[in-house]
Design an enzyme around this catalytic site. Structure first.
Site, PDB file in Angstrom:
ATOM      1  N   TRP A 356       2.502   9.891 -11.185  1.00 15.86           N
ATOM      2  CA  TRP A 356       2.078  10.537  -9.941  1.00 15.86           C
ATOM      3  C   TRP A 356       0.973  11.554 -10.176  1.00 15.86           C
ATOM      4  CZ3 TRP A 356       4.505  15.378  -7.522  1.00 15.86           C
ATOM      5  CH2 TRP A 356       4.851  16.306  -8.520  1.00 15.86           C
ATOM      6  N   ASP A 357       0.548  11.728 -11.443  1.00 15.97           N
ATOM      7  CA  ASP A 357      -0.468  12.727 -11.761  1.00 15.97           C
ATOM      8  C   ASP A 357      -1.764  12.511 -10.976  1.00 15.97           C
ATOM      9  OD1 ASP A 357       1.448  12.259 -13.971  1.00 15.97           O
ATOM     10  OD2 ASP A 357       0.446  13.963 -14.892  1.00 15.97           O
ATOM     11  N   GLU A 495      12.268  17.305 -13.837  1.00 16.84           N
ATOM     12  CA  GLU A 495      12.941  16.291 -14.655  1.00 16.84           C
ATOM     13  C   GLU A 495      14.099  16.852 -15.477  1.00 16.84           C
ATOM     14  OE1 GLU A 495       9.443  13.044 -15.428  1.00 16.84           O
ATOM     15  OE2 GLU A 495       9.342  14.884 -16.612  1.00 16.84           O
ATOM     16  N   LYS A 615      12.046  22.355 -14.888  1.00 18.74           N
ATOM     17  CA  LYS A 615      10.911  22.051 -15.768  1.00 18.74           C
ATOM     18  C   LYS A 615       9.599  22.475 -15.118  1.00 18.74           C
ATOM     19  CE  LYS A 615       8.501  18.169 -17.971  1.00 18.74           C
ATOM     20  NZ  LYS A 615       8.475  16.701 -18.170  1.00 18.74           N
ATOM     21  N   GLN A 616       9.489  22.220 -13.810  1.00 17.05           N
ATOM     22  CA  GLN A 616       8.226  22.449 -13.110  1.00 17.05           C
ATOM     23  C   GLN A 616       8.516  22.603 -11.630  1.00 17.05           C
ATOM     24  OE1 GLN A 616       7.175  18.350 -14.423  1.00 17.05           O
ATOM     25  NE2 GLN A 616       6.044  18.280 -12.518  1.00 17.05           N
TER      26      GLN A 616
END
Length: 807
Positions: A356-357, A495, A615-616
């Protein structure tokens, strides 16, 4: 040129792999790591060349179980160029004493240069200067130029020039237990006395790759190549020529190696080997080819450069990121069936897959080179059949795109993943990140908003969007108790949370980011259909069997998706509030770098799913992708309150519980903080800018640059700090941090018209270029919206900005 050089003035074997990734040379068709031509693969050097679509699938046996992995293949090494003096060994860093050394990446030309002065074992002093580029003018062309100066000696030298097909994929340590052999030999051959060529084939995908190299020697100041003694050696997967000649003390001699690369994916060729040989014979000399390459880059910089005179370090790194983005995504890319590998084309991390980047890549391209975005979106459209099949196999409708995509759009996510801290292969459940579907829908819509490309929407985009909406309707279910639609069994962008603690089944309930995106998707679909010509909309609905009942369902979902909240903030997923708090101070003291808290916890026998550790950015992504007005409309449509401080509360809450194990997280948090705390946003922006060049994750950048963070920093400047946004048919700008942006200048392309934007002395100037003007063009700052004609300039006064209040 100032602001266009990344330079290293000493050789450091420990840092060389990182430098090779950062100084890669590419043109959007293929890319080659910045390895010194004279070095073989080893602990400090990794020659790597990668091309879009160059995938191969192999099987590895773990405990008797087959594990399939598809990799972006390390293609034959065309760099090989070695110098032997008299009868000595080939010159290499381990064989000489360096007296002077410089390794420079010319960002403006995406060209790598090295200059070294050294003593060999016999005490001979020699200067060697190297220049190398992969042509932005001709997609199949590359060139190397050496200048050799014998400083205190005369004698006989030999130049070894070769093409090496014995390459494997092994730069990523955690993948080395996976099969890394992908190439089988086909044929070496020559095309006349000066040119060698080599063809190989991938073992499973049967892709043919051919390279040809023409090597010449030029005495000092002579444009005609010298007659040299040549000898040939070849094997099935390797071919080399040795060029022997005499040199005189103090007299430079030049060596030129011009290279062509073709694959069987290329158009208008009979077969790759013949094409490679034919093309390289026609190539001009190095200087002329370099001039054409420079002209192509000059045109790109004219439309893509960002000038930030007050911020020297940010300026350099932004330009480095622009160069890398364009090396992976150029006009050459648009002619191929290519996606955006998350780690570019200069390494093997994530095995070259498309994630998805691209969500972070397209915003910069949309407003500069939208034709590239268009072509990259077609990568998804061409794999719509596989996405439909994946949805059907899982019991859903519509299209379910894979979390990791490679050659054909099937799911490439591994079932197991190596934890380098514990040495264990843990189950990998990340394929449940179905939000990749939402990202694809979002990317199509934002592309349309920036370009008004109705043809793309009509022919490709609308079909993609309808099938994605249909998927979400089939994976969601209605909860009569809540009178809301829910989605279970998925993961969000974070994640670290794959499932509930102790639960046997994977996935989570009601990930807020996913559910809110679905609400936005189902609310947007009617706009998509209204934009299409009536006949096309009717035909598409008939072809896909989109019924009135289905449209009513989507409308209902747009108003009744469930969004979990707790303590006045958006819950990352239902049940997040019940998780345990983590002792952050303990882990920071014990480990220092705790970005990968998941690996740390698992190595200690703990389960990251138990803790409020991310994580993010996850729920925070909503504030990154949508403006405040858009989110307020979305939440109020759903019947949820959206008070003025919801964004700040939610961002603050998760900021304290996020380890930023992905560099994308720095981009996202900088973006969401830009309107709330611009100074804090700028600090995170600088962390994101430095993340690859400084390898902040401790060894990941050498495996391939991070396309998302590099392009994301460009979007941060464009959208976060310059406040660029598209609402309706108006391009809006709302600059922040005016002291840092003073003197900023850049180009954009909005719906076909090129613009020049300049911020100086409290004013924002926008010039609409007369050439290629497509109007009328509306530009606004705040409530001040104006219409620009061809060649006209609007000057917007900017209000003075108070210093931000630090939290």
């Amino acid at each position: 040129m100032q602001g266009f050089e990344l330079a290293y003035d000493y050789f450091d074997p420990e840092a060389e792999l990182l430098r090779e990734a950062l100084t890669s040379t590419g043109n959007g068709y293929f890319c080659t790591r910045g390895t010194a031509e004279w070095e073989d693969p080893g602990p400090s050097h990794y020659p790597g060349t990668y091309a879009h679509g160059g995938y191969n699938r192999e099987t590895t046996i773990f405990d008797g179980r087959p594990v399939l992995n598809e990799d972006l293949v390390n293609l034959p090494n065309w760099l090989v160029l070695k110098l032997r003096i008299e009868d000595g060994p080939a010159v290499g860093f381990d064989e000489i004493d360096l007296l002077d050394y410089k390794h420079v990446y010319d960002i403006r030309l995406a060209m790598v240069r090295r200059e070294m002065r050294f003593l060999d074992r016999a005490g001979r002093e020699t200067t060697l200067r190297s220049r190398r580029f992969v042509s932005m003018a001709h997609s199949h062309q590359a060139g190397i130029e050496w200048t050799i100066v014998p400083e205190n000696w005369s004698g006989r030298v030999e130049i070894v020039t070769a093409l090496d097909g014995r390459m494997t994929n092994h730069i990523v340590a955690r993948y080395r237990e996976l099969e890394g052999r992908h190439l089988d030999p086909v044929s070496p051959r020559t095309f006349g006395p000066e040119t060698i060529a080599l063809e190989v084939q991938t073992r499973q995908s049967h892709l043919y790759i051919a390279e040809a190299a023409r090597t010449r020697v030029f005495p000092d100041g002579d444009r005609r190549p010298a007659d040299v003694e040549r000898s040939l050696h070849q094997m099935q997967d390797y071919i080399q020529q040795i060029l022997a000649f005499d040199v005189e003390q103090g007299r430079p001699v030049r060596v030129e190696k011009m290279v062509s690369l073709f694959t069987s994916h290329d158009n208008a060729i009979t077969e790759p080997l013949a094409a490679a040989g034919r093309h390289v014979l026609r190539y001009p000399d190095f200087a002329e080819a370099l001039a054409e390459h420079e002209a192509a880059w000059t045109e790109l910089w004219d439309g893509c450069d960002v000038r930030l005179p007050r911020e020297e370090r940010a300026q350099l790194l932004l330009r480095l990121h622009i160069a890398h983005v364009l090396q992976v995504c150029s006009r050459h890319t648009a002619r191929h069936d290519a996606g955006v590998p998350a780690r570019g084309l200069n390494g093997e991390a994530y095995r070259g897959h498309v994630f998805w980047d691209e969500l972070y890549v397209y915003p910069f391209l949309n407003l500069r080179l939208p034709e590239i975005t268009r072509a990259l979106l077609l990568y998804r459209y061409r794999r719509l059949t596989e996405a439909r099949a994946a949805a059907a196999e899982a019991g859903y409708q519509g299209a379910m795109f894979p979390w990791q995509s490679g050659s054909d759009g099937t799911e490439e996510t591994q079932s197991v993943h190596l934890n380098p801290l514990s040495g264990n292969w843990d189950p990998d459940l990340s394929r449940n990140q179905r939000h990749v579907n939402a990202a694809i829908f979002y990317n199509v819509w934002r592309y349309y908003q920036a370009t008004a490309d109705l043809e793309f929407l009509r022919d490709y985009g609308a079909e993609l969007m309808l099938e994605i909406a249909r998927f979400w309707a089939s994976i969601a279910h209605y909860n009569p108790r809540r009178e809301r639609y829910e989605i279970h069994g998925v993961m969000g962008p974070d994640e670290f949370h794959e499932k509930y603690p102790g639960a046997p089944e994977p996935g989570l309930r009601n990930n807020a980011y996913t559910n809110a995106m679905v609400a936005w998707i189902t609310a947007t679909i009617p706009q998509v259909l209204d934009l299409l010509p009536a006949g096309r909309a009717a035909w598409l609905r008939d072809r896909l069997n989109v019924t009135d009942e289905e449209l009513r369902l989507w409308e209902d979902m747009s108003r009744r998706m469930y969004i979990p909240f707790h303590d006045g903030v958006i819950s990352q997923f239902e049940g997040y509030a019940d998780l345990e708090e983590l002792d952050w101070d303990h882990y920071r003291t014990k480990y220092g770098n705790i970005q990968r808290m998941d690996r740390i916890l698992k190595a200690e026998g703990e389960d990251p799913n138990r803790y409020k550790v991310s994580k993010q950015a996850d729920a925070v992504m909503l504030f990154f992708l949508f403006g405040d007005d858009e989110l307020r409309e979305l939440f109020e449509r759903l019947g949820y309150g959206y008070d003025a401080d919801l964004a700040r509360r939610t961002i603050d809450y998760y900021d304290r519980r996020t380890s930023h194990g992905s560099t994308l997280s720095f981009v996202t948090y900088a973006g969401v903080l830009a309107p709330l705390d611009p100074q804090s946003a700028w600090e995170r922006f600088m962390v994101a800018l430095e993340s690859d060049v400084g390898d902040v994750q401790g060894g990941t950048t050498k495996e391939g640059i991070h396309m998302g963070v590099m392009s994301g920093t460009l979007d941060l400047l464009q959208r976060g700090f310059l406040g660029t946004d598209v609402t309706g048919d108006v391009l809006r700008l709302n600059p922040r941090l005016l002291d840092r942006l003073e003197g900023a200048a850049f180009s954009m392309r909005f719906r076909g018209t090129s613009l020049r934007v300049h911020l100086e002395d409290g004013e924002l100037k926008v010039l609409a270029q007369a050439e290629g003007f497509r109007g009328p063009l509306r530009v606004g700052v705040g409530d001040d919206v104006r219409t620009l004609g061809p060649g006209e300039t609007c000057v917007f006064p900017l209000p003075a900005q108070a210093a931000p209040v630090r939290r």
